[in-house]
Each structure stands twice: as structure tokens, then as C-alpha cells.
Write an enzyme that holds these catalytic residues in place. Structure first.
Site, PDB file in Angstrom:
ATOM      1  N   CYS A 102       2.356  -4.796   6.984  1.00  0.00           N
ATOM      2  CA  CYS A 102       2.162  -4.605   5.548  1.00  0.00           C
ATOM      3  C   CYS A 102       3.382  -3.895   4.958  1.00  0.00           C
ATOM      4  CB  CYS A 102       0.905  -3.785   5.272  1.00  0.00           C
ATOM      5  SG  CYS A 102      -0.640  -4.662   5.625  1.00  0.00           S
ATOM      6  N   HIS A 108       0.818  -1.224   0.000  1.00  0.00           N
ATOM      7  CA  HIS A 108       0.000   0.000   0.000  1.00  0.00           C
ATOM      8  C   HIS A 108       0.843   1.263   0.000  1.00  0.00           C
ATOM      9  CE1 HIS A 108       0.445   1.065   4.341  1.00  0.00           C
ATOM     10  NE2 HIS A 108       0.516  -0.239   4.524  1.00  0.00           N
TER      11      HIS A 108
END
Length: 528
Positions: A450, A431
Site C-alpha cells: 500500500c 493510508h
């Protein structure tokens, strides 16, 4: 009463007699055809001899040879023994394959008794099976070691490989094909060869006192220069001084580059820590990485993203060429980025962010307890188990872990403007970030698991490969709407989110900080 007992026994006997006997299917074994032997002799193996090995795989191997000896060819035996002897080249130990005992058998092969020949044949097969398993998928099972490693099991069929190898014209090529073929693995093998050529390391540990800048004078520089000379970053000199001269500065910058440090020429704690690694520690680190690469997929797809977590980078590779390279931010040692092999699925523009349980427990709840306005300041909406919105004033600590916390889309969103989804059991993804300033940092182990990508819109534009619907201009227009929208990734693109801390480049040793402290522990497990 006796009458009823008699009737009962007769009925049981009758039912047993009439029950059809279930025949076990006869296992069909395909016998391997042998060429006429030109040396040695084929001997029968007593099946009782298999028991001491406790290996069904060994039994299965010999069934296809009618329980007879196999390795009559001196050429094949020599290849096998050479492989065992050179096992260290693959980060393995020759003694794990009984090399000394096998060599004793081979040395007196011409005068072995039939019993000794049978024992030699069995021992050679058993260790070939073990060796093929080890070079194909490693000695250890990562799933048994780590809870955050999600790699597909290889389950190497060692007998199939051996049966095919027996009939092949190139036994060496058959064994070599079992080894990882990746470029990184080859670079690791070269790194092991390079470091093995270094002399014995007898240098003293260097104490960090204060930063040393060019033109400074410090007694510590005497030991620093010795270390730089040992690692061949600095050429040997007739005399060593305590002055931080230009030549030493160039050597330090080279050393810093090789270790993924900021190559500013300033000798700080990070540089001293890297200098203090001994030859043995670095050699062990290389061996740990060789083991890791045996766990990874044998064949990489034609088109893929590959992330080296400790190197903080993401490569886009197509047809063996790197077409894009990006900096990334990965998980902290406390919230590690998991090791994953998967396929890219879809991208989400203007994503919402549903806060994961760990962050709820460790970040959201403590911050909300201090300030009820915290959630509103972060544009986070609270929902109960029935999807009803909960106001900050009605928020209760007793129910806090059961709430769902969702951050609205926007430039302030923790996921930034886009995220890239791929199936995995850890609910992680690639992301954007609202802290793009973090990419200037050299050490980027900063996320909650992440992976944050430096130029996510550029990457998404590439992987969507749709100039009509998802050109850069169209993507920017879509982002301005603030509406969440998914976009399927139609290209077949794999993602390898892996971990390695050593390799070689142009015969230089390259190391990275072992940010999750995995190397030393893995080496110990390999050797115990």
C-alpha cells in the site's frame, strides 16, 4: 431387421430434407470512396498474396478498398517512410518496419512493375498497421509480463485509424495523434534526444572505497570529475586534481538532485553507483520508460492523483495544474506496490486493519511463535472462520493461516488515522502511517504494497471537498471518537499509480533508482 433399417434410413433422409437451411448473413462491407487520383495507378490485388502476411487485419483493410492498391500518393508514402525512419524518436526500431526494403521500392517507384507495386502497397500497409499499434499501446503487453500491473487494455483499432487517415487532409497529424500526448512522454522523448547528443562513453568504472566529503583528497576524484564532466554537471577544466573542491561539490549536488539522491554533497555509495551508469545503460532506461508510457491511459482525466512509485511522490492534478504534492512511502522490492488505474471511492476514518495473507505468513506467524504476547502488544484481535474471537493461548500454528487478524483503530494502528479506498484486485489503498518519521528518509521503499501518504488528513480534506461535514476541525473531532466511519468521495477523481524512472526537466536528464529492477529486463524484451 432389414425393414427396420430401411425405415430408419428413410426417417433420417426425411428429417434432413425438412431441416431448414441456415443462411449465413452476408457481411456488409462499406467501400471507401476515393477522390480521383492524380498520380500512380490503382491495381487489383490477388487475394492469395495476403496469405504470406498471416494478418486478418490486413485483409480487412483492403476489403474496404475492393482489394486494390491504396498508396498512390507520393506525399503519404514519404510521410510513412519518414515515420519508420525516425522510429527511434519513439523508442522503436526502424528495421522493425522493413524500412530498407520499403525505401528500395520507393527509390525506383517510377519503374516498378505492377507486381512490385502491389507488393510495395501490401508491405507498406502491413508495417503502418504494426507501427500504429506500437506507438499507440507499445510493442509488449504488460499483463503478459507482470502479475501486478492492472491497466485497462487499449485494443487500438489500427484499420479505423488508417481508413480515417487515408481520407484526412493531414496524414502526418493522424499518425501523430496515435502517439502518447502526456507531458512526461514528451519529456522522455526529449531525454532520448539529449542523451543521443552525448559523445561515446569510454570512461572507467569507479570503485567505492569510502565516503568522500568536501575538502577531502582522494585519487578516486580524478575519475569522479571525469564522469561529472561527461554528464555536464561539471564544466571542463584545464587540469583535474584529487582535491574535493567547492566547484566539484556544487557539481555533485546537482548530480545528486538529478538522480533523486540526498543532495548533501557527500560522495557515498549511492552517488558512486549512479555515476557508474554508462551512457548506453541510461539510454536503454529511457527507451524502457517510453515503452511503459505507451501502456498507460492515452487521456488523463481532468482531476486525478498520480503517483510515481520510484520517485516516492503523489501529485494532485486538476485542469493540468498540480495543486498538491506529497511525499509517499511505497512497497519494497519484495512486496511491490502494484501499478493501477482506478477511481477514488471513499475514505475511512479510524480504520481497523485486517492483516493481509503475505504479512500473516511472513511477519505475524513468526513473531507470534516467538512471543504469544506479540498480538496483544500490537492491539491485534484473532478471529476464527466462524468469527469467534481466539485468545493468544488458544492460537494454534496449524490453523494460523486460516485465522483473521484485525488491528483496532488508534494512533498505533498500522494504517494510522485514515485510509483512502479505490477499486482494485490487489486490495491496496492509500493510508496514513504510525511511522511518520519515515518520510524524512530519501529512499522510501518501505511498505508492504500500500502507499502511505505524508499528510493524509490534508489530502482527505481536499478530496472530500465538504467544508460543512469534513472540515479539518470536524475531521479531528471525528478521529477523537475512535469510531470507524466511512465518507464517500463525491468528486470524480481518478488515481494513476504508475512507474517511471527517467524524464527530462529544462534540458537536464532526470533519473530515479529502478527500485523494482524493471528497466533493464524490459529493454531486453523490447529488443529481442
Amino acid at each position: 431387421m432389414r425393414f427396420f433399417i430401411f425405415i430408419f434410413l428413410v426417417s433420417i433422409l426425411y428429417s434432413c430434407k425438412n431441416e431448414p437451411v441456415k443462411k449465413q448473413p452476408i457481411k456488409k462491407i462499406e467501400i471507401i470512396k476515393r477522390e480521383p487520383i492524380t498520380e500512380g495507378k490503382i491495381l487489383k490485388i490477388e487475394t492469395s498474396l495476403f496469405a504470406k502476411f498471416e494478418s486478418p487485419v490486413l485483409v480487412s483493410f483492403y476489403e474496404r478498398f475492393k482489394n486494390e492498391t491504396v498508396w498512390q500518393s507520393s506525399k503519404i508514402r514519404k510521410i510513412a517512410l519518414t515515420e519508420f525512419k525516425n522510429a527511434e524518436d519513439e523508442g522503436l526500431l526502424p528495421e522493425d518496419y522493413r524500412i530498407k526494403k520499403l525505401e528500395r521500392f520507393e527509390k525506383k517507384f517510377g519503374i516498378l512493375t505492377d507486381k512490385e507495386m502491389v507488393n510495395y502497397d501490401l508491405l507498406l500497409t502491413y508495417n503502418l498497421q504494426k507501427y500504429i499499434w506500437h506507438i499507440s499501446q507499445g510493442k509488449l503487453n504488460p499483463k503478459a509480463l507482470y502479475g501486478d500491473w492492472d491497466l485497462k487494455s487499449k485494443n487500438t483499432d489500427v484499420n479505423k485509424i488508417l481508413w480515417n487517415s487515408y481520407n484526412s487532409k493531414d496524414f502526418q497529424a493522424s499518425l501523430d495523434s496515435c502517439k502518447p500526448q502526456h507531458l512526461v512522454y514528451q519529456k522522455l522523448k526529449n531525454a532520448l534526444k539529449i542523451i543521443s547528443s552525448f559523445p561515446k562513453d569510454t570512461l572507467k568504472n569507479i570503485d567505492f572505497i569510502t565516503k568522500i566529503s568536501p575538502n577531502d583528497t582522494a585519487v578516486t576524484l580524478l575519475n569522479i570529475k571525469k564522469r561529472l564532466q561527461f554528464w555536464k554537471d561539471l564544466k571542463p577544466q584545464d587540469s583535474i586534481t584529487t582535491i574535493y573542491d567547492v566547484t566539484t561539490q556544487k557539481a555533485i549536488k546537482k548530480f545528486q538532485l538529478r538522480h533523486g539522491l540526498s543532495a548533501d554533497g557527500v560522495i557515498g555509495k549511492g552517488t558512486i553507483d549512479a555515476l557508474n551508469f554508462t551512457k548506453n545503460q541510461r539510454r536503454n532506461q529511457i527507451i524502457a520508460n517510453l515503452e511503459r508510457w505507451k501502456w498507460y491511459a492515452k487521456d488523463l482525466d481532468n482531476h486525478y492523483l498520480i503517483i510515481n512509485i520510484p520517485n516516492y511522490n503523489l501529485r494532485v492534478v486538476k485542469g493540468n495544474d498540480t495543486v498538491q504534492l506529497y511525499k509517499v512511502i511505497v512497497g519494497t522490492a519484495k512486496r511491490k506496490t502494484p501499478i493501477i488505474t482506478s477511481k477514488l471511492s471513499y475514505a475511512v476514518f479510524n480504520p481497523t486493519w485486517t492483516v493481509p495473507p503475505t504479512i500473516i505468513k511472513e511477519d505475524i506467524i513468526p513473531a507470534t511463535l516467538k512471543n504469544r504476547g506479540y498480538l496483544a502488544s500490537k492491539n491485534i484481535t484473532i478471529y476464527d472462520s466462524n468469527d469467534n474471537e481466539v485468545s493468544a493461548t488458544d492460537w494454534k500454528l496449524s490453523k494460523a493461516k486460516g485465522y483473521r487478524y484485525v488491528q483496532s483503530p488508534g494512533t498505533y494502528n498500522s494504517l494510522g488515522m485514515v485510509k483512502i479506498i479505490f477499486p482494485n484486485r490487489f486490495s491496496v489503498y492509500l493510508h496514513d502511517t504510525n511511522h511518520r518519521d519515515y518520510f524524512v528518509k530519501n529512499k522510501r521503499s518501505l511498505s508492504s504494497g500500500c502507499v502511505r501518504v505524508e499528510k493524509p488528513l490534508e489530502l482527505v480534506n481536499y478530496i472530500l471537498n465538504d467544508s460543512i461535514n469534513y472540515s479539518i476541525d470536524k475531521i479531528n473531532d471525528l478521529l477523537k471518537t475512535g469510531k470507524t466511519q466511512n465518507a464517500s468521495i463525491k468528486e470524480n477523481i481518478s488515481i494513476y499509480q504508475w512507474y517511471w524512472t527517467a524524464w527530462s526537466e529544462n534540458n537536464d536528464l532526470i533519473f530515479r533508482d529502478d527500485i523494482y529492477n524493471l528497466d533493464a529486463e524490459l529493454y531486453e524484451k523490447l529488443r529481442n
